[in-house]
Design a protein around this motif. Structure first.
Motif, PDB file in Angstrom:
ATOM      1  N   ARG A  92      12.862  20.177 -64.408  1.00 52.84           N
ATOM      2  CA  ARG A  92      12.317  21.278 -63.626  1.00 52.84           C
ATOM      3  C   ARG A  92      11.447  20.744 -62.491  1.00 52.84           C
ATOM      4  O   ARG A  92      10.991  19.613 -62.535  1.00 52.84           O
ATOM      5  CB  ARG A  92      11.488  22.212 -64.524  1.00 52.84           C
ATOM      6  CG  ARG A  92      12.303  22.940 -65.584  1.00 52.84           C
ATOM      7  CD  ARG A  92      11.423  23.906 -66.355  1.00 52.84           C
ATOM      8  NE  ARG A  92      12.149  24.587 -67.414  1.00 52.84           N
ATOM      9  CZ  ARG A  92      12.842  25.707 -67.240  1.00 52.84           C
ATOM     10  NH1 ARG A  92      12.922  26.242 -66.032  1.00 52.84           N
ATOM     11  NH2 ARG A  92      13.467  26.278 -68.257  1.00 52.84           N
ATOM     12  N   GLU A 121       8.212  25.611 -64.100  1.00 53.77           N
ATOM     13  CA  GLU A 121       8.527  25.315 -62.702  1.00 53.77           C
ATOM     14  C   GLU A 121       7.194  25.250 -61.958  1.00 53.77           C
ATOM     15  O   GLU A 121       6.489  26.254 -61.829  1.00 53.77           O
ATOM     16  CB  GLU A 121       9.418  26.409 -62.111  1.00 53.77           C
ATOM     17  CG  GLU A 121      10.811  26.464 -62.695  1.00 53.77           C
ATOM     18  CD  GLU A 121      11.715  25.353 -62.203  1.00 53.77           C
ATOM     19  OE1 GLU A 121      11.390  24.720 -61.169  1.00 53.77           O
ATOM     20  OE2 GLU A 121      12.747  25.111 -62.854  1.00 53.77           O
ATOM     21  N   VAL A 144       8.694  32.168 -59.219  1.00 51.70           N
ATOM     22  CA  VAL A 144      10.055  32.474 -59.641  1.00 51.70           C
ATOM     23  C   VAL A 144      10.210  32.385 -61.151  1.00 51.70           C
ATOM     24  O   VAL A 144      11.155  32.942 -61.720  1.00 51.70           O
ATOM     25  CB  VAL A 144      11.088  31.554 -58.949  1.00 51.70           C
ATOM     26  CG1 VAL A 144      11.123  31.816 -57.456  1.00 51.70           C
ATOM     27  CG2 VAL A 144      10.803  30.093 -59.234  1.00 51.70           C
ATOM     28  N   GLN A 145       9.277  31.702 -61.823  1.00 52.50           N
ATOM     29  CA  GLN A 145       9.270  31.663 -63.288  1.00 52.50           C
ATOM     30  C   GLN A 145       8.150  32.522 -63.858  1.00 52.50           C
ATOM     31  O   GLN A 145       8.354  33.260 -64.824  1.00 52.50           O
ATOM     32  CB  GLN A 145       9.108  30.225 -63.786  1.00 52.50           C
ATOM     33  CG  GLN A 145       9.193  30.094 -65.312  1.00 52.50           C
ATOM     34  CD  GLN A 145       8.945  28.674 -65.774  1.00 52.50           C
ATOM     35  OE1 GLN A 145       7.970  28.039 -65.394  1.00 52.50           O
ATOM     36  NE2 GLN A 145       9.850  28.176 -66.616  1.00 52.50           N
ATOM     37  N   HIS A 183      10.479  39.350 -52.675  1.00 49.99           N
ATOM     38  CA  HIS A 183      11.711  39.559 -53.433  1.00 49.99           C
ATOM     39  C   HIS A 183      12.612  38.344 -53.268  1.00 49.99           C
ATOM     40  O   HIS A 183      12.899  37.917 -52.151  1.00 49.99           O
ATOM     41  CB  HIS A 183      12.417  40.832 -52.963  1.00 49.99           C
ATOM     42  CG  HIS A 183      11.524  42.032 -52.937  1.00 49.99           C
ATOM     43  ND1 HIS A 183      11.132  42.698 -54.084  1.00 49.99           N
ATOM     44  CD2 HIS A 183      10.919  42.664 -51.911  1.00 49.99           C
ATOM     45  CE1 HIS A 183      10.334  43.695 -53.757  1.00 49.99           C
ATOM     46  NE2 HIS A 183      10.187  43.700 -52.443  1.00 49.99           N
ATOM     47  N   HIS A 184      13.048  37.786 -54.363  1.00 51.63           N
ATOM     48  CA  HIS A 184      13.923  36.617 -54.360  1.00 51.63           C
ATOM     49  C   HIS A 184      15.378  37.073 -54.412  1.00 51.63           C
ATOM     50  O   HIS A 184      15.693  38.145 -54.939  1.00 51.63           O
ATOM     51  CB  HIS A 184      13.606  35.739 -55.578  1.00 51.63           C
ATOM     52  CG  HIS A 184      14.213  34.380 -55.519  1.00 51.63           C
ATOM     53  ND1 HIS A 184      15.445  34.095 -56.052  1.00 51.63           N
ATOM     54  CD2 HIS A 184      13.751  33.209 -54.985  1.00 51.63           C
ATOM     55  CE1 HIS A 184      15.724  32.813 -55.862  1.00 51.63           C
ATOM     56  NE2 HIS A 184      14.719  32.251 -55.213  1.00 51.63           N
ATOM     57  N   SER A 185      16.268  36.240 -53.843  1.00 53.89           N
ATOM     58  CA  SER A 185      17.690  36.596 -53.805  1.00 53.89           C
ATOM     59  C   SER A 185      18.287  36.762 -55.202  1.00 53.89           C
ATOM     60  O   SER A 185      19.312  37.428 -55.381  1.00 53.89           O
ATOM     61  CB  SER A 185      18.473  35.533 -53.042  1.00 53.89           C
ATOM     62  OG  SER A 185      18.297  34.250 -53.628  1.00 53.89           O
ATOM     63  N   SER A 186      17.628  36.163 -56.211  1.00 46.77           N
ATOM     64  CA  SER A 186      18.109  36.291 -57.590  1.00 46.77           C
ATOM     65  C   SER A 186      17.757  37.635 -58.215  1.00 46.77           C
ATOM     66  O   SER A 186      18.185  37.927 -59.332  1.00 46.77           O
ATOM     67  CB  SER A 186      17.507  35.173 -58.446  1.00 46.77           C
ATOM     68  OG  SER A 186      16.092  35.324 -58.537  1.00 46.77           O
ATOM     69  N   GLY A 187      16.958  38.427 -57.496  1.00 57.78           N
ATOM     70  CA  GLY A 187      16.552  39.724 -58.008  1.00 57.78           C
ATOM     71  C   GLY A 187      15.125  39.767 -58.521  1.00 57.78           C
ATOM     72  O   GLY A 187      14.631  40.828 -58.911  1.00 57.78           O
ATOM     73  N   ILE A 188      14.436  38.627 -58.519  1.00 58.93           N
ATOM     74  CA  ILE A 188      13.052  38.559 -58.995  1.00 58.93           C
ATOM     75  C   ILE A 188      12.106  39.107 -57.930  1.00 58.93           C
ATOM     76  O   ILE A 188      12.285  38.853 -56.736  1.00 58.93           O
ATOM     77  CB  ILE A 188      12.666  37.100 -59.319  1.00 58.93           C
ATOM     78  CG1 ILE A 188      13.572  36.547 -60.416  1.00 58.93           C
ATOM     79  CG2 ILE A 188      11.204  36.988 -59.723  1.00 58.93           C
ATOM     80  CD1 ILE A 188      13.423  35.048 -60.600  1.00 58.93           C
ATOM     81  N   THR A 189      11.106  39.839 -58.355  1.00 61.69           N
ATOM     82  CA  THR A 189      10.018  40.284 -57.483  1.00 61.69           C
ATOM     83  C   THR A 189       8.709  39.760 -58.060  1.00 61.69           C
ATOM     84  O   THR A 189       8.475  39.845 -59.269  1.00 61.69           O
ATOM     85  CB  THR A 189       9.966  41.815 -57.392  1.00 61.69           C
ATOM     86  OG1 THR A 189      11.180  42.291 -56.817  1.00 61.69           O
ATOM     87  CG2 THR A 189       8.795  42.270 -56.527  1.00 61.69           C
TER      88      THR A 189
END
Length: 280
Positions: A92, A121, A144-145, A183-189
């Motif tokens: 990581r 991370e 993001v984590q 907002h991350h492209s993976s869907g995380i906010t």
């Protein structure tokens, strides 16, 4: 000779040693993908520089192959230690520590991989020495984590090779009234925390610079400890820079004035180091 306006780096960091400025940073061109090293620029006036000279190069034996981020170089017990973030498929993202006898390098791996927690991370480790001489790393648990990005401190062994205790929380990204979720492209906010840096004022006040996102983009925040030490309660105070710039640090120039350096704009390949006089 190269001018400041021509240098494409993120996360600028300035070391002053023997009457000269040493400028480090994340290479703009390789920031988001495969990477193999860091550079250093040298100068005496914050306007023109010699370099870049490679101060760390992965010869193929280093554990990480991407996201070489935020190199900082700190003197400690007669040597120079680079705190920088790295990532690979096998590990990581985390901050590892490298060492050299010179601020020019070459820096060699010193810690056994990242010193930050292996299952987190993490990024943007910086060095702090308490008033009683204890070394710490201050770093980010990435949003993001974590969701709500965290800034934590962790005591290091005296040789800076490893963690000496578990990390403890200083504050979270959402603690700042000016911070806004991203907002991350993976869907995380969540709330970003980047680039902590500790600065002790002449009156003993301990400040923590850090970056997140405001309504106007990447921003340079500021927090203060209530007891002047790393184990105090950190409260958020007025930010230093709210629009399209961040990951900053403070230093005293050769004349004794205090400068903030950060990168702005926060746009790939357009990032430049900026040097802004401040009163802190």
């Amino acid at each position: 000779m190269i001018h400041t306006e021509e240098i494409n780096v993120r996360d600028p960091f300035v070391l002053i040693h023997e009457g000269q400025y040493y400028l480090y940073g994340t290479r703009g061109a390789t920031c988001w993908g495969p990477a193999d090293g860091f550079d250093v620029y040298t100068g005496r006036d914050l306007h023109t520089w010699e370099g870049p000279a490679v101060c760390f190069h992965n010869d193929g034996t280093f554990w990480a192959d991407r996201n070489y981020w935020a190199p900082e170089v700190h003197p400690w017990q007669g040597m120079f230690y680079m705190f920088a973030s790295f990532k690979s498929d096998a590990r990581r993202r985390g901050t590892a520590i490298l060492r050299s006898a010179s601020p020019l390098g070459p820096f060699e791996p010193w810690s056994d991989g990242p010193v930050t927690p292996a299952d987190w991370e993490c990024l943007d480790g910086t060095f702090h020495v308490s008033s009683d001489g204890v070394p710490y790393i201050v770093f980010c648990h990435e949003w993001v984590q974590a969701g709500d990005g965290e800034i934590l401190a962790m005591r290091l062994t005296g040789d800076l090779k490893a963690a000496a205790e578990k990390p403890f929380l200083l504050f979270r990204g959402s603690d700042a009234p000016w911070a806004r979720p991203v907002h991350h492209s993976s869907g995380i906010t969540g709330y970003v925390t980047d680039g902590p840096f500790l600065w002790r004022r002449k009156d003993g006040t301990l400040l923590c610079l850090w970056s997140g996102f405001s309504e106007k983009g990447y921003a340079q925040g500021l927090a203060v400890s209530d007891n002047g030490e790393i184990d105090g309660h950190f409260s958020q105070i007025d930010p230093l820079f709210l629009e399209d710039g961040g990951h900053g640090m403070l230093f005293r120039d050769l004349e004794g004035g205090v400068y903030l350096t950060l990168h702005s704009p926060n746009t790939h390949l357009l990032e430049r180091p900026r040097f802004i006089p401040v009163s802190l």
